[in-house]
Design a protein around this motif. Structure first.
Motif, PDB file in Angstrom:
ATOM      1  N   THR A  96       0.836  -1.209   0.000  1.00 24.01           N
ATOM      2  CA  THR A  96       0.000   0.000   0.000  1.00 24.01           C
ATOM      3  C   THR A  96       0.864   1.249   0.000  1.00 24.01           C
ATOM      4  O   THR A  96       1.691   1.443   0.886  1.00 24.01           O
ATOM      5  N   TRP A  97       0.634   2.092  -1.014  1.00 19.18           N
ATOM      6  CA  TRP A  97       1.317   3.378  -1.101  1.00 19.18           C
ATOM      7  C   TRP A  97       0.296   4.491  -0.895  1.00 19.18           C
ATOM      8  O   TRP A  97      -0.804   4.437  -1.434  1.00 19.18           O
ATOM      9  N   GLU A  98       0.678   5.502  -0.130  1.00 17.86           N
ATOM     10  CA  GLU A  98      -0.189   6.662   0.074  1.00 17.86           C
ATOM     11  C   GLU A  98       0.500   7.919  -0.454  1.00 17.86           C
ATOM     12  O   GLU A  98       1.668   8.174  -0.160  1.00 17.86           O
ATOM     13  N   PHE A  99      -0.253   8.711  -1.231  1.00 19.49           N
ATOM     14  CA  PHE A  99       0.264   9.951  -1.801  1.00 19.49           C
ATOM     15  C   PHE A  99      -0.584  11.126  -1.328  1.00 19.49           C
ATOM     16  O   PHE A  99      -1.813  11.083  -1.395  1.00 19.49           O
ATOM     17  N   LYS A 100       0.081  12.176  -0.848  1.00 17.42           N
ATOM     18  CA  LYS A 100      -0.573  13.430  -0.496  1.00 17.42           C
ATOM     19  C   LYS A 100      -0.465  14.374  -1.694  1.00 17.42           C
ATOM     20  O   LYS A 100       0.609  14.522  -2.291  1.00 17.42           O
ATOM     21  N   LEU A 101      -1.563  15.041  -2.024  1.00 17.13           N
ATOM     22  CA  LEU A 101      -1.636  15.828  -3.253  1.00 17.13           C
ATOM     23  C   LEU A 101      -1.649  17.327  -2.978  1.00 17.13           C
ATOM     24  O   LEU A 101      -2.080  17.772  -1.906  1.00 17.13           O
ATOM     25  N   ARG A 102      -1.209  18.101  -3.959  1.00 20.85           N
ATOM     26  CA  ARG A 102      -1.289  19.557  -3.875  1.00 20.85           C
ATOM     27  C   ARG A 102      -2.755  19.994  -3.895  1.00 20.85           C
ATOM     28  O   ARG A 102      -3.581  19.392  -4.578  1.00 20.85           O
ATOM     29  N   GLU A 103      -3.024  21.076  -3.175  1.00 21.48           N
ATOM     30  CA  GLU A 103      -4.400  21.549  -3.056  1.00 21.48           C
ATOM     31  C   GLU A 103      -4.659  22.816  -3.855  1.00 21.48           C
ATOM     32  O   GLU A 103      -5.736  23.398  -3.769  1.00 21.48           O
ATOM     33  N   GLU A 142      -4.171  -2.819  -7.765  1.00 23.23           N
ATOM     34  CA  GLU A 142      -5.453  -3.542  -7.761  1.00 23.23           C
ATOM     35  C   GLU A 142      -6.622  -2.622  -7.441  1.00 23.23           C
ATOM     36  O   GLU A 142      -7.740  -2.844  -7.903  1.00 23.23           O
ATOM     37  N   ASP A 143      -6.355  -1.606  -6.626  1.00 23.84           N
ATOM     38  CA  ASP A 143      -7.443  -0.724  -6.218  1.00 23.84           C
ATOM     39  C   ASP A 143      -6.870   0.658  -5.925  1.00 23.84           C
ATOM     40  O   ASP A 143      -5.758   0.789  -5.406  1.00 23.84           O
ATOM     41  N   ILE A 144      -7.620   1.696  -6.290  1.00 19.59           N
ATOM     42  CA  ILE A 144      -7.232   3.077  -6.023  1.00 19.59           C
ATOM     43  C   ILE A 144      -8.246   3.642  -5.040  1.00 19.59           C
ATOM     44  O   ILE A 144      -9.421   3.809  -5.378  1.00 19.59           O
ATOM     45  N   GLU A 145      -7.797   3.935  -3.857  1.00 19.82           N
ATOM     46  CA  GLU A 145      -8.676   4.384  -2.775  1.00 19.82           C
ATOM     47  C   GLU A 145      -8.562   5.894  -2.603  1.00 19.82           C
ATOM     48  O   GLU A 145      -7.461   6.426  -2.387  1.00 19.82           O
ATOM     49  N   VAL A 146      -9.677   6.580  -2.686  1.00 25.67           N
ATOM     50  CA  VAL A 146      -9.722   8.014  -2.389  1.00 25.67           C
ATOM     51  C   VAL A 146      -9.961   8.157  -0.895  1.00 25.67           C
ATOM     52  O   VAL A 146     -11.078   7.965  -0.402  1.00 25.67           O
ATOM     53  N   VAL A 152      -4.608   9.906  -1.736  1.00 27.52           N
ATOM     54  CA  VAL A 152      -4.970   8.728  -2.513  1.00 27.52           C
ATOM     55  C   VAL A 152      -4.059   7.584  -2.123  1.00 27.52           C
ATOM     56  O   VAL A 152      -2.874   7.787  -1.834  1.00 27.52           O
ATOM     57  N   ARG A 153      -4.620   6.377  -2.073  1.00 27.84           N
ATOM     58  CA  ARG A 153      -3.846   5.184  -1.761  1.00 27.84           C
ATOM     59  C   ARG A 153      -3.929   4.195  -2.913  1.00 27.84           C
ATOM     60  O   ARG A 153      -4.999   3.966  -3.474  1.00 27.84           O
ATOM     61  N   PHE A 154      -2.772   3.620  -3.224  1.00 32.13           N
ATOM     62  CA  PHE A 154      -2.704   2.570  -4.235  1.00 32.13           C
ATOM     63  C   PHE A 154      -2.494   1.246  -3.519  1.00 32.13           C
ATOM     64  O   PHE A 154      -1.497   1.068  -2.815  1.00 32.13           O
ATOM     65  N   HIS A 155      -3.441   0.337  -3.708  1.00 32.35           N
ATOM     66  CA  HIS A 155      -3.338  -1.011  -3.137  1.00 32.35           C
ATOM     67  C   HIS A 155      -2.825  -1.941  -4.236  1.00 32.35           C
ATOM     68  O   HIS A 155      -3.455  -2.077  -5.297  1.00 32.35           O
ATOM     69  N   LEU A 156      -1.671  -2.569  -3.978  1.00 33.04           N
ATOM     70  CA  LEU A 156      -0.986  -3.359  -4.991  1.00 33.04           C
ATOM     71  C   LEU A 156      -1.203  -4.854  -4.786  1.00 33.04           C
ATOM     72  O   LEU A 156      -1.495  -5.316  -3.682  1.00 33.04           O
ATOM     73  N   SER A 157      -1.019  -5.602  -5.858  1.00 32.36           N
ATOM     74  CA  SER A 157      -1.141  -7.057  -5.793  1.00 32.36           C
ATOM     75  C   SER A 157       0.096  -7.693  -5.173  1.00 32.36           C
ATOM     76  O   SER A 157       0.049  -8.835  -4.706  1.00 32.36           O
TER      77      SER A 157
END
Length: 524
Positions: A96-103, A142-146, A152-157
């Motif tokens: 699981t990777w989590e990214f913080k985005l510019r606002e 596998e899944d992109i979680e808002v 945003v979080r990327f859930h990987l296989s």
């Protein structure tokens, strides 16, 4: 494991530097002034394909598209990872990777950039109907979680430490969700993916798309509301000028401010005219001679080996490139993680003749396909002569770039001269793209090689984060390729850009990207 710059656990060894002339400094800073409102002109050797980062992936598109689109992660001139549209990222757990985005970012059409926009872009890239040539970079998602509007979080296989580096590639560019929705509706109604994007390449980058007249020019205008500062120049017109000598003349007469694909033979002429400089950038690009292993006689490794042994790479580098390049024996560049100095076939024309006799192919007639790049035409001519010396008759088929891409992509060519860049700096990407049997569908007919042993090694390399283990796997994979010779890797070029003395601030990346945000017009 939070880190703004590293997270390139597997690409940290990539340290490339732009060398020689540096256009970031004015030619005479004691008497320069910024000329407000001026556009610049950039002559390209080849036309773009449609500026859709999810359906097209050629280097010329990067040169334009990187100025229109931003990515979550960006790269500096040393190919080190830096924050882009993401301000920071971390691993929550191994998959699981989590990214913080510019606002503070909006797309050129006014649409807000947020986590939903990220999800829309990656969902489109990974959708089967998109047929994205870069989907393989993200197919472990596998899944992109808002999580919230700007997380945003990327859930990987499976664990995949190269994800941030892959998100910095052109395929990770962020396109307006409104355009994505419109394009998806067009696809549902039977149109090709990208048919809408071709006319609406709307990103968040420093320049906005204005127009594209295929075969003639592409026009961009500056984004006055760019989140990272308004560009200095008003805009840029990319002219399509296939003839290298014409591009050089345009630079000398100030009809163009920048020209690409400078032939090494033109360096002295450009410098001596004192109107421009040459910017040399070490490149992750590797040029090669490709074999159609689906066709006779190239399904016989002896034939491929013979042709490779008939070509003297020293002649190519020293005589054709004037020393502006280095010999290549691998699909990886020396700056890719996992690069190994493998044992390659020697230059040996007599052994080449024996191999052809052994294969029962002592009287061959072949077609060598090449686009209209002057350097590649020169190399094709040399190869024609070299193969004639071992009894192989070669006809050169020269065509403009778009036709060349289409022709080779259909699996029609016997032999062809092409190259590939390594935009992520990781050995997995470099090996998978043209060599793995599950390579993206758009390359299956152009790059026909398949070897189960090679596939297994490359697959294992993404299942471990141990760098020593990955290096060993990559080295073994490269040696298999050196023995099988599905390609004859010829040389690593130095990227040569002609830049007028009237401008400064051009930034070039070793991947072939040219960034124009910080360009200024100056007067002497």
């Amino acid at each position: 494991m939070k880190n703004l710059l590293t997270v390139s656990l597997l690409t940290g060894v990539l340290l490339l530097t732009a060398c020689s002339s540096d256009s970031s400094e004015p030619s005479n800073d004691s008497s320069t002034i910024n000329e407000v409102g001026r556009e610049i002109t950039y002559s390209l050797a080849t036309d773009i394909q449609k500026l859709d980062p999810h359906t097209e992936n050629v280097v010329v598109n990067w040169k334009v598209g990187f100025n229109v689109y931003d990515r979550l992660v960006t790269q500096n001139e040393s190919m080190e990872l830096e924050p882009g549209l993401a301000t920071e990222w971390e691993t929550i757990d191994p998959t699981t990777w989590e990214f913080k985005l510019r606002e503070d970012v909006t797309f050129h059409d006014g649409t807000e950039f947020n986590a939903e926009a990220v999800k829309a872009n990656l969902d489109r890239s990974l959708a089967e109907e998109t047929i994205s040539p870069t989907a393989y970079l993200y197919d472990r998602i596998e899944d992109i979680e808002v999580v919230d509007p700007y997380t945003v979080r990327f859930h990987l296989s499976e664990p995949f430490a190269s994800l941030p580096a892959h998100l910095a590639q052109y395929g990770g560019s962020m396109l307006s969700p409104a355009v994505i929705k419109e394009d998806n509706e067009a696809v549902a109604n039977g149109q090709d993916p990208g048919s809408v994007v071709a006319n609406k390449p709307i990103g968040t980058g420093p320049f906005k798309f204005e127009s594209w007249n295929p075969g003639s020019e592409i026009k961009l205008v500056r984004n006055e509301d760019y989140w990272d500062g308004t560009p200095n120049i008003e805009g840029v017109t990319y002219k399509i000028v296939p003839e290298e000598l014409t591009r050089v003349a345009d630079l000398e007469t100030q009809a163009s401010d920048i020209i690409d694909s400078v032939n090494p033979n033109s360096i002295e002429q450009i410098i001596n005219r004192d109107a421009a400089d040459i910017v040399e950038t070490d490149s992750t690009y590797v040029n090669f001679l490709g074999f159609n292993t689906n066709k006779e006689p190239f399904d016989d490794v002896r034939v491929r080996q013979a042709i490779s042994m008939a070509i003297d790479k020293d002649v190519i580098v020293d005589s054709i490139l004037n020393g502006v390049g280095t010999i290549a024996n691998s699909p990886l560049s020396p700056y890719d993680f996992g690069f190994a100095d493998v044992k390659a076939l020697p230059y040996d024309p007599e052994e080449a003749k024996e191999l052809l006799n052994e294969a029962g192919q002592s009287d061959l007639s072949l077609e060598l396909s090449v686009n209209d790049d002057r350097t590649r035409v020169d190399i094709a001519t040399y190869i024609q002569q070299a193969l004639q010396d071992i009894g192989v008759n070669v006809t050169i088929s020269q065509m403009e770039f778009a036709s060349f891409v289409e022709y080779t992509g259909q699996g029609e060519a016997d032999l062809f001269l092409l190259g590939r860049s390594s935009p992520t700096g990781d050995g997995y990407n470099a090996l998978f793209t043209i060599l793995h049997s599950n390579k993206q569908s758009s390359n299956q007919l152009r790059y026909t090689y398949a070897n189960p042993s090679f596939d297994e090694l490359v697959d294992q390399s993404i299942q471990t984060t141990d760098e020593d283990e990955r290096n060993d796997l990559f080295e073994e994979a490269q040696q298999i390729v050196a023995n099988d010779v599905p390609f004859d890797f010829l040389y690593y070029p130095v990227d040569l850009l002609g830049v007028s003395n009237q401008i400064s601030g051009v930034k070039t990346l070793p991947s072939g990207v040219v960034l124009l945000k910080d360009v200024e017009v100056v007067q002497q």
